[in-house]
Design an enzyme around this catalytic site. Structure first.
Site, PDB file in Angstrom:
ATOM      1  N   ARG A   1       0.629  -1.123   0.177  1.00  0.00           N
ATOM      2  CA  ARG A   1      -0.140  -0.166  -0.078  1.00  0.00           C
ATOM      3  C   ARG A   1       1.082   1.089  -0.109  1.00  0.00           C
ATOM      4  O   ARG A   1       0.444   2.311  -0.566  1.00  0.00           O
ATOM      5  CB  ARG A   1      -0.891  -0.082   1.171  1.00  0.00           C
ATOM      6  CG  ARG A   1      -2.013   0.938   1.284  1.00  0.00           C
ATOM      7  CD  ARG A   1      -2.871   0.871   2.334  1.00  0.00           C
ATOM      8  NE  ARG A   1      -3.752   1.883   2.714  1.00  0.00           N
ATOM      9  CZ  ARG A   1      -4.784   2.377   2.248  1.00  0.00           C
ATOM     10  NH1 ARG A   1      -5.302   1.590   1.308  1.00  0.00           N
ATOM     11  NH2 ARG A   1      -5.756   3.491   2.837  1.00  0.00           N
TER      12      ARG A   1
ATOM     13  N   LEU B   1      -7.054   7.897  -1.279  1.00  0.00           N
ATOM     14  CA  LEU B   1      -6.961   6.658  -1.240  1.00  0.00           C
ATOM     15  C   LEU B   1      -7.859   6.098  -0.169  1.00  0.00           C
ATOM     16  O   LEU B   1      -7.818   6.410   0.991  1.00  0.00           O
ATOM     17  CB  LEU B   1      -5.719   6.246  -1.119  1.00  0.00           C
ATOM     18  CG  LEU B   1      -5.372   4.683  -0.706  1.00  0.00           C
ATOM     19  CD1 LEU B   1      -5.669   3.855  -1.744  1.00  0.00           C
ATOM     20  CD2 LEU B   1      -3.877   4.594  -0.532  1.00  0.00           C
ATOM     21  N   SER B   2      -8.927   5.407  -0.434  1.00  0.00           N
ATOM     22  CA  SER B   2      -9.851   4.644   0.460  1.00  0.00           C
ATOM     23  C   SER B   2      -9.162   3.806   1.520  1.00  0.00           C
ATOM     24  O   SER B   2      -7.964   3.517   1.436  1.00  0.00           O
ATOM     25  CB  SER B   2     -11.008   3.840  -0.062  1.00  0.00           C
ATOM     26  OG  SER B   2     -11.641   4.464  -1.138  1.00  0.00           O
ATOM     27  N   GLN B   3      -9.705   3.753   2.794  1.00  0.00           N
ATOM     28  CA  GLN B   3      -9.177   2.884   3.713  1.00  0.00           C
ATOM     29  C   GLN B   3      -8.949   1.581   3.509  1.00  0.00           C
ATOM     30  O   GLN B   3      -9.871   1.057   2.644  1.00  0.00           O
ATOM     31  CB  GLN B   3      -9.789   3.123   4.991  1.00  0.00           C
ATOM     32  CG  GLN B   3     -11.347   2.741   4.929  1.00  0.00           C
ATOM     33  CD  GLN B   3     -12.201   3.204   6.228  1.00  0.00           C
ATOM     34  OE1 GLN B   3     -12.870   4.027   6.372  1.00  0.00           O
ATOM     35  NE2 GLN B   3     -12.479   2.306   7.456  1.00  0.00           N
TER      36      GLN B   3
END
Length: 205
Positions: free
Chosen positions: A24, A50-52
Site C-alpha cells: 500500500r 485513497l480509501s481506507q
C-alpha cells in the site's frame, strides 16, 4: 492490517491474500507512507483520496462475490492505482478509467514497477465507462454519483455486478450492489454507509 480486516468482517481468503500482496505504501506520497496501513483514507492530491483498507477490501469482496477469479473487470476512478492493483491479483484483465490524466500516468508507473501487466487504462469520463470493452463480469466505482449512471449498468454482462457508492457527499452514501439478471432486469442491494469523494463528469488534462 490483515488481522484488523478479519476483525472487521472480511472473510474471503483470496481477497485477504490480494490485500497482502500489494504494498500500500507504493500508492501514496513518501510523506504519507508511514500512515499507509492505518485504518483511514489518505489524500492523493486534487481533492481525491485513497480509501481506507477496509473499504478497498469490502468492495473487492463484493466484486468477487465468492468467485476465485474473474475474467474482465472495469474500475471507474483509477486514483492512486491501489484498487486496480488489488483487483489485478484476482482478475485476468482489469480495465480502469480515470478523468485526471496525471493520476492515470502515475498509476501506470506504479503498476509497471510492481510487474502488474494485466491492467489497461483509459483517460475519459467515468460516467461513460468503457463500452468498447464491455460486457464486464463486474464494475467497481471508487467515487460516488448522486444516482447510478445507466451507461455502467448497461456494460454489465448478464450475472455481472456493479459495486458503487451512491448518494451526495455528506448526505448518507450507501455502498450499493446492482446485479444484472437479464437484458432489462436488475437487482439492487444496499450495504454499508460510506463516504466517498463525488464522481464527476468530464476529463482533466
Amino acid at each position: 492490517m490483515l488481522e484488523r480486516l478479519v476483525s472487521q468482517g472480511i472473510r474471503a481468503q483470496p481477497v485477504l491474500d490480494a490485500m497482502a500482496a500489494v504494498p500500500r505504501e507504493a500508492f501514496v506520497d513518501e510523506v504519507q507512507s508511514v500512515r499507509a496501513y492505518e485504518d483511514c483514507s489518505l489524500p492523493i492530491g486534487q481533492g481525491q483520496t485513497l480509501s481506507q483498507p477496509y473499504i478497498v477490501a469490502r468492495m473487492t469482496e463484493l466484486v468477487m462475490a465468492g468467485e476465485p477469479r474473474l475474467t474482465r473487470v472495469l474500475e471507474v476512478g483509477t486514483g492512486s492505482g491501489y484498487q486496480a492493483a488489488v483487483l489485478a491479483q484476482l482478475c485476468q484483465s482489469v480495465f480502469t478509467v480515470e478523468r485526471i490524466g496525471a493520476f492515470l500516468e502515475q498509476a501506470k508507473a506504479r503498476h509497471r514497477a510492481l510487474g502488474l501487466l494485466n491492467i489497461r487504462y483509459m483517460h475519459r469520463d467515468g460516467f461513460k465507462g468503457w463500452p468498447s470493452q464491455a460486457p464486464f463480469e463486474a464494475i467497481v466505482v471508487t467515487a460516488a454519483p448522486d444516482a447510478v449512471p445507466p451507461e455502467l449498468k448497461e456494460q454489465l454482462a448478464i450475472g455481472g455486478r456493479l459495486v458503487i457508492p451512491v448518494g451526495a457527499q455528506g448526505g448518507g452514501q450507501k455502498l450499493t450492489v446492482i446485479t444484472r439478471l437479464a437484458d432489462n432486469e436488475y437487482q439492487t442491494r444496499w450495504y454499508d454507509l460510506v463516504s466517498f469523494v463525488p464522481l464527476l463528469p468530464g476529463s482533466l488534462a
